[in-house]
Design an enzyme around this catalytic site. Structure first.
Site, mmCIF file in Angstrom:
data_model
loop_
_atom_site.group_PDB
_atom_site.id
_atom_site.type_symbol
_atom_site.label_atom_id
_atom_site.label_comp_id
_atom_site.label_asym_id
_atom_site.label_seq_id
_atom_site.Cartn_x
_atom_site.Cartn_y
_atom_site.Cartn_z
ATOM 1 N N CYS A 2 3.162 14.813 11.750
ATOM 2 C CA CYS A 2 2.846 14.613 10.337
ATOM 3 C C CYS A 2 2.027 15.777 9.772
ATOM 4 O O CYS A 2 1.233 16.383 10.482
ATOM 5 C CB CYS A 2 2.035 13.340 10.150
ATOM 6 S SG CYS A 2 2.841 11.903 10.830
ATOM 7 N N ARG A 27 6.333 21.775 11.525
ATOM 8 C CA ARG A 27 5.740 20.813 12.454
ATOM 9 C C ARG A 27 6.708 19.694 12.810
ATOM 10 O O ARG A 27 6.459 18.936 13.741
ATOM 11 C CB ARG A 27 4.478 20.193 11.824
ATOM 12 C CG ARG A 27 3.363 21.190 11.613
ATOM 13 C CD ARG A 27 2.375 20.687 10.585
ATOM 14 N NE ARG A 27 1.604 19.561 11.056
ATOM 15 C CZ ARG A 27 0.409 19.655 11.624
ATOM 16 N NH1 ARG A 27 -0.129 20.835 11.811
ATOM 17 N NH2 ARG A 27 -0.247 18.583 11.997
ATOM 18 N N TRP A 77 6.293 12.042 10.624
ATOM 19 C CA TRP A 77 7.052 12.023 11.866
ATOM 20 C C TRP A 77 6.792 10.649 12.452
ATOM 21 O O TRP A 77 5.671 10.361 12.874
ATOM 22 C CB TRP A 77 6.551 13.124 12.788
ATOM 23 C CG TRP A 77 7.427 13.438 13.937
ATOM 24 C CD1 TRP A 77 8.666 14.019 13.897
ATOM 25 C CD2 TRP A 77 7.126 13.231 15.322
ATOM 26 N NE1 TRP A 77 9.145 14.175 15.166
ATOM 27 C CE2 TRP A 77 8.233 13.704 16.067
ATOM 28 C CE3 TRP A 77 6.050 12.699 16.016
ATOM 29 C CZ2 TRP A 77 8.281 13.645 17.453
ATOM 30 C CZ3 TRP A 77 6.098 12.640 17.397
ATOM 31 C CH2 TRP A 77 7.207 13.112 18.093
ATOM 32 N N ASN A 103 -2.411 11.232 9.203
ATOM 33 C CA ASN A 103 -1.839 11.857 10.393
ATOM 34 C C ASN A 103 -2.584 11.275 11.593
ATOM 35 O O ASN A 103 -3.812 11.290 11.615
ATOM 36 C CB ASN A 103 -2.059 13.382 10.298
ATOM 37 C CG ASN A 103 -1.441 14.119 11.455
ATOM 38 O OD1 ASN A 103 -0.767 13.526 12.291
ATOM 39 N ND2 ASN A 103 -1.666 15.427 11.498
ATOM 40 N N GLY A 104 -1.848 10.718 12.562
ATOM 41 C CA GLY A 104 -2.496 10.144 13.743
ATOM 42 C C GLY A 104 -2.071 8.704 13.963
ATOM 43 O O GLY A 104 -1.023 8.280 13.462
ATOM 44 N N GLU A 490 11.265 27.044 32.691
ATOM 45 C CA GLU A 490 11.058 27.301 31.266
ATOM 46 C C GLU A 490 12.402 27.615 30.576
ATOM 47 O O GLU A 490 12.672 27.137 29.473
ATOM 48 C CB GLU A 490 10.054 28.456 31.098
ATOM 49 C CG GLU A 490 9.845 28.953 29.697
ATOM 50 C CD GLU A 490 9.392 27.889 28.695
ATOM 51 O OE1 GLU A 490 9.031 26.781 29.107
ATOM 52 O OE2 GLU A 490 9.448 28.181 27.492
ATOM 53 N N LYS A 494 13.994 25.435 27.508
ATOM 54 C CA LYS A 494 14.401 26.073 26.253
ATOM 55 C C LYS A 494 15.834 25.691 25.919
ATOM 56 O O LYS A 494 16.161 25.309 24.811
ATOM 57 C CB LYS A 494 14.294 27.585 26.436
ATOM 58 C CG LYS A 494 13.693 28.419 25.418
ATOM 59 C CD LYS A 494 12.257 28.340 25.057
ATOM 60 C CE LYS A 494 11.558 27.055 25.182
ATOM 61 N NZ LYS A 494 10.126 27.102 25.052
ATOM 62 N N GLU A 497 16.215 21.897 24.962
ATOM 63 C CA GLU A 497 15.595 21.423 23.726
ATOM 64 C C GLU A 497 16.314 21.891 22.473
ATOM 65 O O GLU A 497 16.273 21.206 21.455
ATOM 66 C CB GLU A 497 14.089 21.751 23.662
ATOM 67 C CG GLU A 497 13.732 23.207 23.474
ATOM 68 C CD GLU A 497 12.220 23.431 23.357
ATOM 69 O OE1 GLU A 497 11.727 24.402 23.926
ATOM 70 O OE2 GLU A 497 11.545 22.632 22.684
ATOM 71 N N HIS A 513 20.090 19.644 49.620
ATOM 72 C CA HIS A 513 19.446 18.346 49.853
ATOM 73 C C HIS A 513 19.816 17.338 48.771
ATOM 74 O O HIS A 513 19.153 16.317 48.615
ATOM 75 C CB HIS A 513 17.930 18.528 49.943
ATOM 76 C CG HIS A 513 17.524 19.442 51.055
ATOM 77 N ND1 HIS A 513 17.648 19.090 52.378
ATOM 78 C CD2 HIS A 513 17.070 20.724 51.040
ATOM 79 C CE1 HIS A 513 17.262 20.111 53.137
ATOM 80 N NE2 HIS A 513 16.912 21.117 52.351
ATOM 81 N N LYS A 612 6.629 20.475 16.435
ATOM 82 C CA LYS A 612 5.938 21.673 16.910
ATOM 83 C C LYS A 612 4.588 21.331 17.524
ATOM 84 O O LYS A 612 4.182 21.909 18.511
ATOM 85 C CB LYS A 612 5.748 22.649 15.748
ATOM 86 C CG LYS A 612 5.063 23.951 16.120
ATOM 87 C CD LYS A 612 5.943 24.784 17.022
ATOM 88 C CE LYS A 612 5.272 26.032 17.533
ATOM 89 N NZ LYS A 612 5.975 26.544 18.737
HETATM 90 C C1 F6R Z 1 8.741 23.763 24.088
HETATM 91 C C2 F6R Z 1 7.475 23.507 23.458
HETATM 92 C C3 F6R Z 1 6.636 22.375 23.958
HETATM 93 C C4 F6R Z 1 5.143 22.754 23.899
HETATM 94 C C5 F6R Z 1 4.273 21.550 24.253
HETATM 95 C C6 F6R Z 1 2.807 21.900 24.272
HETATM 96 O O1 F6R Z 1 9.366 24.875 23.550
HETATM 97 O O2 F6R Z 1 7.102 24.181 22.551
HETATM 98 O O3 F6R Z 1 7.003 22.000 25.242
HETATM 99 O O4 F6R Z 1 4.917 23.803 24.784
HETATM 100 O O5 F6R Z 1 4.499 20.531 23.317
HETATM 101 O O6 F6R Z 1 2.390 22.399 23.044
HETATM 102 P P1 F6R Z 1 1.078 23.259 22.900
HETATM 103 O O7 F6R Z 1 1.296 24.531 23.623
HETATM 104 O O8 F6R Z 1 0.917 23.444 21.425
HETATM 105 O O9 F6R Z 1 -0.026 22.462 23.526
#
Ligand code: F6R
Length: 617
Positions: A2, A27, A77, A103-104, A490, A494, A497, A513, A612
């Site tokens: 949010c 966000r 959100w 927000n929260g 990683e 990527k 997602e 295994h 985000k």
């Molecule tokens: C993936 C991604 C998320 C963040 C995770 C932690 O691309 O961006 O997995 O890495 O939500 O977020 P931060 O780094 O803001 O604590």
């Protein structure tokens, strides 16, 4: 997650508020809404599911109106109640004279809702937020004083909340509070502003104050009136934000993610800034001065983070274990605090490293606070200055990646790695595990990284061809060993997602295994071959999947004929020390995820179901 905006001042209200709201789109959200207090004392509410443009189209009549005194707005959100027009914020009381954006999560909302319903309040939505509007209504009746009613309300709430509130009885005030959800206040000669995040109001002011937990107050267009959690009046003390607004825009790239991938030669340089003495060829980390003794004597390091940041944490763990005698524990933020071990046992001999781009990830913050409650010093590897982790860690190490807008983290990850490498080697040096010669070589390799990454970005056309070849797959596997496996984790995150293709990173030695059963004709297997010490083993794993007719995409060194010989498709990197392979190797994997997602027509910068900044648990 949010987003909140509020504005009162001399500019036209609606254009400022909607523009600021759009700057929070990154966000992630599913609906948006606005509440405007009019000259005649009425409160106009518009809220809509879908993009902000849908809300905007409802506002044409009022867009330039001089009759709007002030306004608050929100991107939602969903957490309580499905995304729809009714559940979108703002929420109002029974009279329609109180409007709230939140927000929260309000943890005691059910209890409060039951109580308010018994008292005759009528609820319209399924949200936890609506109780706030009705509580204000209740206390307004009891006290007759809007600010007191607002204060009594926040004293009643439990949980995490950032709020902006309009109470029609006060025609020149927007009330706000920050409690475990981010909020900033800005001020210019054209008015006063509230937002969840700095970029929202940057075009309007650079004098911005990130609020501490428990801070509340109001803005009136000229002044910011603030109280701390004990109710003491505190001054408005903004910091000057010198971010370039340009850098928060796309700069000609079709997506923020691609722009951010290509920024990495520069952002890596920014992460190194001030942490290397070039003349002496030494690592210098003055930020850590207060912890030097602890870094020399500690026996244990706890690392915690979420998602991509956690993957950076795993590499930090690997480096600390390789180059120091420290025992290292790395756990995701969402589990750290539920682990049954007793932190008090080794608290005097421990330090912790918390990693977060946003500095606002709820699970990471909760883990950090638990660690701090044992007086274990916390180093925060963080991007957003002024964020919760930045403020609450004992030593924040800012990664200097600049604003990262795409939901999928790229440049923040590489900068977390850079700072992690420097931190690990600095600790190794303090503890006498690396000598001068090693340090000089390390420093010179680190300084060469920006140029190296520019060269690595040159693989983009090759990567695009590969993306075209694999874009319609239903499963894509990554195999690797040691550090290669850690970057594959990683790369796989990527890919999944943003492309929505199922993908897994498997330690190559584990294939037989179990996972080998999933490999069949044409299954794409991305094999990373950048760790010299396990290269031969990794090659035989590639041969193993080839025997099952997998399609092999090998990420190796350009001069490695053997790796090329087992590849159906090959991505070649310049030869570097295997130690630095994660920093170079992640770049093609980021590009691959990006191009596959684009070719599948996905919303790359805002993938479905993701946000985000994950400020709820
Ligand atoms: C993936 C991604 C998320 C963040 C995770 C932690 O691309 O961006 O997995 O890495 O939500 O977020 P931060 O780094 O803001 O604590």
């Amino acid at each position: 997650m949010c987003g909140i905006v509020g504005y009162i001042g001399t500019d036209k209200k609606v254009p400022v508020i909607i523009d600021a709201l759009k700057r929070l789109e990154y966000r992630g959200y599913d609906s948006s809404g606005i509440a405007l207090l009019m000259e005649d004392g009425s409160v106009v509410i518009e809220k809509k599911k879908g993009p902000i443009s849908v809300l905007e189209s409802e506002l044409t009549d009022i867009w330039n109106s001089d009759k709007v005194l002030l306004g608050i707005a929100h991107t939602r959100w969903a957490t309580h109640g499905e995304p729809n027009d009714t559940n979108a914020h703002p929420h109002t009381d029974c009279t329609g004279r109180v409007a709230v954006v939140h927000n929260g999560i309000i943890e005691n909302f059910q209890h409060l809702k039951d109580m308010l319903i018994k008292e005759g309040h009528i609820f319209k939505s399924d949200t936890d937020t609506e109780v706030i509007a009705h509580l204000i209504e209740k206390y307004l009746k009891e006290t007759g004083n809007p600010f007191e009613a607002f204060k009594k309300t926040i004293d009643t709430l439990e949980g995490a909340y950032a709020l902006a509130v309009i109470i029609a009885d006060e025609k020149d005030k927007i009330f706000f509070v920050r409690q475990q959800s981010p909020m900033v206040i800005g001020k210019s000669d054209k008015g006063t502003y509230i937002a969840s995040d700095i970029p929202a109001i940057l075009p309007y002011t650079r004098d911005i104050m990130p609020l501490e937990d428990g801070t509340y107050g109001y803005i009136d267009g000229k002044e910011v009136v603030l109280f701390d959690k004990e109710g003491n009046r505190i001054p408005f003390t903004p910091i000057k934000i010198d971010w370039d607004i340009e850098s928060a825009e796309k700069k000609g790239y079709p997506h923020f993610m691609l722009k951010e991938i290509h920024e990495q030669p520069q952002t890596i340089q920014d992460a190194l800034r001030g942490r290397i003495d070039i003349a002496k060829s030494e690592i210098v980390m003055p930020e850590l001065d207060s912890l030097v003794d602890k870094l020399k004597t500690a026996k244990k390091v706890y690392i915690t983070a979420c998602g991509t940041a956690f993957h950076a944490g795993l590499i930090l763990k690997y480096l600390l274990k390789t180059y120091t005698d420290l025992s290292v524990e790395a756990d995701v933020g969402s589990e750290f605090r539920y682990m049954p071990w007793d932190l008090s046992r080794d608290k005097d001999d421990s330090i912790a490293v918390v990693i977060s781009q946003s500095g606002e990830t709820a699970d990471t913050i909760a883990a950090m606070r638990l660690i701090k409650s044992y007086d274990i010093p916390v180093i925060g590897i963080v991007n957003v200055v002024g964020s919760t982790i930045y403020r609450e860690s004992d030593v924040p190490l800012v990664i200097n990646a600049g604003p990262e807008i795409a939901v999928a983290s790229t440049k923040a990850y590489t900068n977390q790695l850079i700072v992690g490498y420097l931190l690990a080697m600095y600790i190794a040096k303090l503890r006498g595990f690396i000598d001068k010669q090693f340090e000089h070589q390390f420093v010179s390799d680190m300084l060469a990284l920006p140029n190296l990454i520019s060269t690595v970005l040159g693989v983009e056309e090759t990567v695009k061809d590969i993306a075209l070849n694999i874009k319609d797959s239903s499963n894509i596997f990554f195999i690797g060993r040691l550090l290669d496996h850690l970057i594959n984790m990683e790369g796989s995150l990527k890919l999944k997602e943003i492309s929505y293709i199922h993908s897994e990173a498997i330690q190559a030695g584990e294939l037989k295994h179990g996972p080998l059963a999933l490999i069949s004709e044409g299954t794409p297997v991305i094999a990373t071959v950048l760790q010299d010490r396990v290269k031969e083993k990794q090659i035989s794993n590639i041969i193993e999947v080839r025997a099952r007719k997998a399609k092999t995409i090998v990420l190796g060194y350009r001069d490695d004929i053997e790796a090329q010989s087992v590849a159906d498709m090959f991505i070649g990197l310049p030869r570097i020390d295997s130690l630095f392979a994660p920093i170079a190797g992640i770049i093609p994997l980021q590009l691959l995820a990006y191009h596959v997602a684009v070719m599948r027509g996905n919303n790359v910068d805002k993938p479905r179901n993701l946000a985000k900044s994950v400020t709820v648990e």
